[in-house]
Design a protein around this motif. Structure first.
Motif, short mmCIF file in Angstrom:
data_model
loop_
_atom_site.label_atom_id
_atom_site.label_comp_id
_atom_site.label_asym_id
_atom_site.label_seq_id
_atom_site.Cartn_x
_atom_site.Cartn_y
_atom_site.Cartn_z
N PRO B 11 -5.30 10.88 -30.46
CA PRO B 11 -4.93 10.47 -29.10
C PRO B 11 -4.89 11.69 -28.17
O PRO B 11 -4.41 12.76 -28.55
N SER B 13 -3.75 14.21 -25.12
CA SER B 13 -2.38 14.64 -24.82
C SER B 13 -1.78 13.86 -23.64
O SER B 13 -0.58 13.80 -23.48
N LEU B 17 1.47 6.32 -25.77
CA LEU B 17 1.60 6.24 -27.22
C LEU B 17 2.62 5.17 -27.60
O LEU B 17 3.71 5.47 -28.07
N TRP B 25 3.14 3.13 -37.00
CA TRP B 25 2.34 4.12 -36.27
C TRP B 25 2.27 3.61 -34.84
O TRP B 25 3.06 2.73 -34.46
N ILE B 26 1.33 4.12 -34.05
CA ILE B 26 1.24 3.64 -32.67
C ILE B 26 0.26 2.47 -32.57
O ILE B 26 -0.61 2.31 -33.42
N GLN B 120 -4.61 22.56 -36.94
CA GLN B 120 -3.92 21.35 -37.37
C GLN B 120 -4.28 20.23 -36.42
O GLN B 120 -4.84 20.47 -35.36
N ASP B 122 -3.52 17.15 -33.79
CA ASP B 122 -2.49 16.82 -32.80
C ASP B 122 -1.76 15.51 -33.12
O ASP B 122 -0.77 15.21 -32.50
N ASP B 123 -2.28 14.73 -34.08
CA ASP B 123 -1.57 13.47 -34.38
C ASP B 123 -0.54 13.65 -35.50
O ASP B 123 0.65 13.66 -35.25
N THR B 124 -1.00 13.84 -36.74
CA THR B 124 0.00 13.97 -37.82
C THR B 124 0.47 15.41 -38.04
O THR B 124 1.54 15.63 -38.57
N GLY B 125 -0.35 16.37 -37.64
CA GLY B 125 0.06 17.78 -37.71
C GLY B 125 0.39 18.28 -39.11
O GLY B 125 1.29 19.09 -39.29
N MET B 126 -0.30 17.82 -40.12
CA MET B 126 -0.03 18.26 -41.49
C MET B 126 -0.55 19.68 -41.74
O MET B 126 -0.03 20.41 -42.58
N GLY B 127 -1.65 20.05 -41.07
CA GLY B 127 -2.13 21.43 -41.12
C GLY B 127 -2.52 21.95 -42.48
O GLY B 127 -2.20 23.09 -42.81
#
Lengths: 313, 256
Positions: B11, B13, B17, B25-26, B120, B122-127
């Motif tokens: 998604p 910025s 959301l 989730w969204i 990483q 921008d959604d789940t940011g697990m990186g």
């Protein structure tokens, strides 16, 4: 052993987030063992000797004299295989992001990163640019967790006693494929952000390089230093030594006055200890407002020039 | 020089959301999707490496439902040579290990010299996808690269450490490297690029046929965070707001 905390060496002393990870591990409950790796392992271990830990393991080896993802992931893997902890805990740092996923893949153990708190439903992390939180759970018997800065308070570490034990690892030259040069710092500038009393911080909401002077003008009127968020530094509008956040400075001034900073977690970890936070942002949903004492919903470009005028009179 | 770039569609910025009914989730319907901004830097770095070498292939790989073909096409318009789409039924897969195993299954027979990922998502940011993938494929890995230099059969790169420190590391190819945002200026696609991209190949494979491992972790619930801090919200007329801020600075925080 129930929990293994992997410690991080920050230029000879224990990384702040490793101390917080120990506090978090103790809060999870059960017996906690710590693991120190590398040439400073002994001194890192002794920093924890007066805390309640089942054991502190130290690992030293010629191939571990400097950090490498190959070397560190191999050591942590061997310790997990030998000691079978249910949970492996680390601070959420650049170094753990670099090697813990390798451990996760080697052992097929899920790595839940960047946890900001615990809830009844699971581990809480921020998602979608910090606009929402999510609870995450492991569906495996073992798991790796990393705790974001200030998720736990290192002053709440439980004191007690522990023993320091050497752990032997098997490493051969072929297992470490990288060569690392000495870490270095680039131009540091002559600004002491970390000791500044007042900071005016500029974020993406300033829109253009030509508008950045507004932050400097306001700072001059109130006697503050200017700091910035990463996107502004990446755009080249403000020098990198002014950056606040996980890849910049940690600050805790009397006043943190942010102009158009959205408040992504990477920024927030570097400034959330500020005594007073004023934030101006156009977006009423900006995450920075959650930790602000004063949340001004509006356009920085409109408000700041008028504010400078008002303060001068 | 054969380079794979992993791009994710997330998604934007500025997008709304809304949380979905089950709070899992969204609700995607009103969401505007973009290429994950950190991945855009990885894509640019791949194109720059190819251009500096004067030869090579850049393959844009993405995982997700049908809509992610848009970001693959965008990558091809900017200069990628071909695309691979790992098709998933779920709107979003949140288990990094499962994601990495599926990417690995697609990439292993391609014999890439270099795999690039963004810092990483921008959604789940697990990186962690790039590093997991590197380990599964037996490659050395590094994260947060802010400069890359291919030297024959190896790569030398400048890594960002914390608090303004940096370090150069070098290891042999093939390798998987995650790119720090801001190291280059991602290009916009040219009109010619956009037209040309329509003819480039995007191969589609089914994720569930690549790896049938069960999920090792999952996002169970999303929610709006509850703040404990007392916040005074100042909204509305600019002049009133300015007067209030001046008063706060003078009388409450006492810095003026």
């Amino acid at each position: 052993m129930n929990i293994l905390v992997v410690l991080e060496d920050n230029q000879g002393s224990l990384h702040r987030l490793s101390r917080e990870a120990v506090a978090g591990a103790q809060k999870l409950g059960g017996s906690v063992t710590a693991l120190a790796i590398g040439k400073n392992a002994g001194s890192l271990a002794s920093e924890l000797s007066s805390y309640e830990l089942e054991e502190i393991l130290t690992v030293e080896h010629d191939l571990l004299s400097s950090y490498s993802a190959d070397g560190y992931s191999e050591v942590v893997t061997q310790v997990i295989q030998s000691k079978s902890p249910k949970t492996i805990v680390v601070g959420h740092t650049y170094q753990t992001r670099d090697f813990m996923p390798r451990v996760s893949a080697k052992l097929d153990i899920p790595f839940i990163p960047d946890i900001i708190s615990l809830s009844d439903e699971g581990f809480v992390k921020q998602v979608l640019n910090a606009k929402l939180n999510a609870s995450v759970s492991s569906e495996s018997d073992q798991m790796i967790l990393s705790f974001q800065s200030a998720a736990f308070n290192d002053e709440e570490m439980i004191t007690g006693s522990s023993t320091i034990t050497t752990f032997d690892v098997e490493l051969d030259v072929s297992s470490v494929r990288s060569t690392s040069e000495e870490p270095f710092q680039e131009a540091a500038g002559d600004v002491d952000l970390e000791n500044a009393e007042l900071l005016v911080s500029v974020g993406r909401g300033i829109e253009k390089e030509e508008n950045v002077h507004l932050a400097f003008d306001l700072a001059e009127v109130i006697g503050a230093e200017v700091s910035a968020s990463r996107p502004v530094v990446d755009s080249g509008w403000v020098d990198s030594f002014r950056q606040v956040g996980s890849s910049g400075h940690n600050v805790a001034p009397k006043l943190y006055f942010s102009l158009g900073v959205s408040g992504a977690i990477q920024h927030v970890v570097g400034m959330k200890g500020s005594k007073n936070i004023i934030a101006i942002n156009k977006d009423p949903e900006a995450p920075i407002f959650e930790l602000s004492d004063y949340a001004i919903v509006g356009d920085v470009l409109e408000i700041v020039p008028k504010l400078i005028e008002a303060l001068k009179n | 020089m054969k380079i794979a770039v992993l791009v994710k569609q997330v998604p934007g910025s500025e997008s709304v959301l809304p949380i979905n009914e089950g709070q899992s989730w969204i609700n995607e319907d009103p969401v505007t999707f973009v290429m994950n901004p950190p991945d855009n830097f990885a894509l640019e770095e791949a194109l720059l490496i190819k251009e500096r070498k004067g030869e090579g292939e850049v393959v844009v790989v993405s995982m997700g439902p049908n809509r992610v073909q848009k970001v693959i096409r965008e990558g091809l318009a900017k200069g990628g040579d071909r695309g691979i789409h790992i098709e998933e039924d779920e709107p979003i897969e949140t288990d990094p290990l499962l994601i990495a195993k599926r990417f690995a299954a697609v990439l292993k027979d391609e014999n890439f010299d270099l795999v690039l990922t963004g810092l990483q998502s921008d959604d789940t940011g697990m990186g962690q996808t790039g590093v997991l993938l590197g380990e599964i494929l037996g490659m050395p890995t590094a994260t947060l690269a802010i400069e890359t230099d291919i030297q024959g059969e190896s790569i030398r790169l400048k890594r960002e450490l914390e608090s303004g420190w940096f370090q150069w590391v070098q290891f042999p190819l093939p390798a998987s490297v995650s790119i720090q945002s801001g190291l280059n200026t991602p290009r916009y696609p040219s009109l010619k690029g956009i037209m040309g991209a329509k003819k480039k190949e995007i191969k589609t494979v089914l994720g569930s046929e690549l790896d049938a491992s069960s999920r090792s972790q999952s996002i169970d619930k999303v929610f709006v965070s509850q703040t404990s801090k007392q916040t005074e919200v100042i909204d509305g007329d600019v002049d009133v707001a300015v007067q209030r801020i001046a008063e706060i600075l003078r009388s409450e925080i006492k810095v003026v």
